[in-house]
Design a protein around this motif. Structure first.
Motif, PDB file in Angstrom:
ATOM      1  N   ARG A  71       0.833  -1.215   0.000  1.00  0.00           N
ATOM      2  CA  ARG A  71       0.000   0.000   0.000  1.00  0.00           C
ATOM      3  C   ARG A  71       0.860   1.255   0.000  1.00  0.00           C
ATOM      4  N   ARG A 378      -7.012   0.916   5.049  1.00  0.00           N
ATOM      5  CA  ARG A 378      -8.059   0.272   4.235  1.00  0.00           C
ATOM      6  C   ARG A 378      -9.312   1.132   4.198  1.00  0.00           C
ATOM      7  N   LYS A 381      -8.833   3.945   2.009  1.00  0.00           N
ATOM      8  CA  LYS A 381      -8.458   3.489   0.669  1.00  0.00           C
ATOM      9  C   LYS A 381      -7.118   4.065   0.221  1.00  0.00           C
ATOM     10  N   ASP A 384      -4.846   2.191  -2.653  1.00  0.00           N
ATOM     11  CA  ASP A 384      -5.671   1.261  -3.419  1.00  0.00           C
ATOM     12  C   ASP A 384      -5.314   1.236  -4.902  1.00  0.00           C
ATOM     13  N   LYS A 390      -3.298  -8.403  -0.440  1.00  0.00           N
ATOM     14  CA  LYS A 390      -4.289  -8.164   0.604  1.00  0.00           C
ATOM     15  C   LYS A 390      -4.342  -9.350   1.566  1.00  0.00           C
TER      16      LYS A 390
END
Length: 451
Positions: A71, A378, A381, A384, A390
């Protein structure tokens, strides 16, 4: 001639990153903690089940940090995750704890372990032990100062040596085990004064101490060729290698030496090698532990200074740490700070046991913080748009992991409250400095806007 500031180079491959992670994780823990674990527990069966359970816990941690790393694949790792999730002050407290206790402690402790095993060959006076330990820190510092490409050569070498050596012990031990009288059914009375719950908790912490390392891979994400692919692959490869070796070597330790044999030795690897190969094996294992410990020190110095560099780049740490060496392309000043403070801890605290116990509690606190950060990232986001790994079973699996960490923190805090207060004080001492740096940064921004 270009006026562009020097940048960190993206040179780390999946294998290089796995070698860093394996090298950090396989340090002195697997040679140092089996004795205390054996003293805590009442049977070999209990010990092996706890290793398997902690392996499951570690696997969840690997997956959480793999998602965090994909991420936010930036230099700084945990600092970046905490900063983005909870703000700059939280990020600063994390970085402060890293340099003040969490990452400088293993530099000092593992250097002392290296010296202790060197004394298998040559006896040293106390001042010579200290001088040699400081020299080890200095040599690793110089190696990393001269660039990650050179540091990774020793990291890859030490990883190959330690994995090969441990695999050799495992293979010879598993071959010999059916021939010799197996001691895997041994039982005994626990020697722990902490009671059943305390003994289990202490053992879990010791096993996790041997397994920690997965959180540090993301620190060098800015120097990986393809961090979104490299981080999860390197973590999975490292986990499989490390845990397979660890559970196998514990079977061999207890199968060959027995519960009492492990309890009565502080050099379990040397005793195992002597039983399997003879006196020549003891010397070989002493060399193996020295390479293993220095490889772990090197891996820490590859990873941790990137946190301070990232903090300085964000304007919430000493500005002079935002520096990449023009020739070596390393965060050279951050490396000097890391190794210098490691030397101070070595001189101030003096023993491996004191140094090691001072870091575990703080690590658990930040494991919990980073797990909470996953939920925040998460929800917002963040990241993303990247090609993400994940965590399967979200949110139940990370929630279970978080509850387990908090339970360990609370139990340890209650059973050993005095040491816990000391460890927390190290972490919280960063608040005044963090407030100062954030105030200074806001003041600087306000001045620029006015002008």
């Amino acid at each position: 001639m270009s006026n562009q500031a020097p940048q960190l180079r993206r040179v780390l491959t999946t294998w290089d990153s796995s070698a860093v992670l394996i090298g950090i994780t396989i340090g002195a823990g697997i040679f140092a903690v089996p004795q205390q674990i054996a003293l805590n527990m009442t049977s070999v069966t209990q010990i092996l089940w706890l290793w398997l359970g902690c392996g499951g816990i570690a696997l969840i941690g690997f997956m959480i940090y793999a998602e965090l790393g994909t991420r936010l694949p930036n230099t700084g790792g945990e600092y970046v995750y905490i900063h983005r999730a909870f703000g700059p002050l939280a990020g600063f407290i994390f970085g402060w704890a890293q340099i003040f206790i969490i990452r400088s402690s293993p530099l000092a402790g593992l250097s002392l372990v290296t010296v202790a095993y060197f004394e298998y060959f040559v006896d040293l006076l106390p001042w010579q032990e200290t001088a040699m330990a400081l020299s080890i820190i200095g040599a690793i510092c110089l190696l990393n100062y001269s660039g990650v490409q050179r540091a990774k050569i020793y990291q890859n070498f030490s990883t190959i040596v330690k994995v090969s050596g441990l695999l050799f012990l495992v293979i010879v031990g598993l071959i010999a085990l059916p021939i010799m009288v197996s001691n895997l059914s041994d039982v005994g009375v626990s020697q722990s004064r902490l009671g059943f719950t305390g003994s289990i908790t202490d053992t879990i912490l010791l096993i996790l101490f041997s397994l920690v390392g997965w959180e540090r891979l993301g620190y060098a994400a800015g120097e990986m060729k393809n961090p979104n692919r490299t981080i999860p692959r390197a973590m999975l490869l490292a986990f499989v290698v490390v845990f397979t070796i660890y559970i196998s070597i514990n079977v061999v330790y207890h199968g060959i030496l027995g519960l009492e044999g492990v309890r009565t030795t502080n050099r379990v690897g040397v005793d195992l090698a002597t039983a399997l190969i003879g006196p020549i094996g003891a010397g070989a294992i002493a060399i193996l532990v020295m390479i293993s410990a220095t490889g772990s020190v090197n891996g820490t110095v590859i990873a941790a200074p990137r946190v301070y560099y990232a903090m300085a780049k964000d304007g919430i740490f000493f500005r002079w740490l935002n520096h990449v060496h023009p020739k070596f392309h390393s965060p050279s000043r951050a490396i000097l700070l890391q190794c210098g403070w490691g030397a101070v801890i070595l001189l101030a605290r003096g023993s491996f046991e004191t140094i090691a116990t001072g870091m575990v509690f703080a690590i658990l606190i930040f494991y919990a913080t980073n797990t909470a950060a996953l939920f925040v990232l998460r929800h917002r986001k963040i990241g993303d748009g990247n090609k993400l790994f994940k965590v399967p079973g979200y949110p139940l699996l990370p929630a279970f992991y978080l509850v387990l960490l908090l339970s360990l923190i609370i139990v340890r805090g209650v059973l050993d409250w005095q040491q816990s207060l000391i460890d927390i004080s190290f972490v919280l001492s960063g608040f005044p400095a963090g407030v100062y740096f954030l105030w200074k940064r806001r003041k600087s921004k306000s001045t620029k806007q006015v002008s």
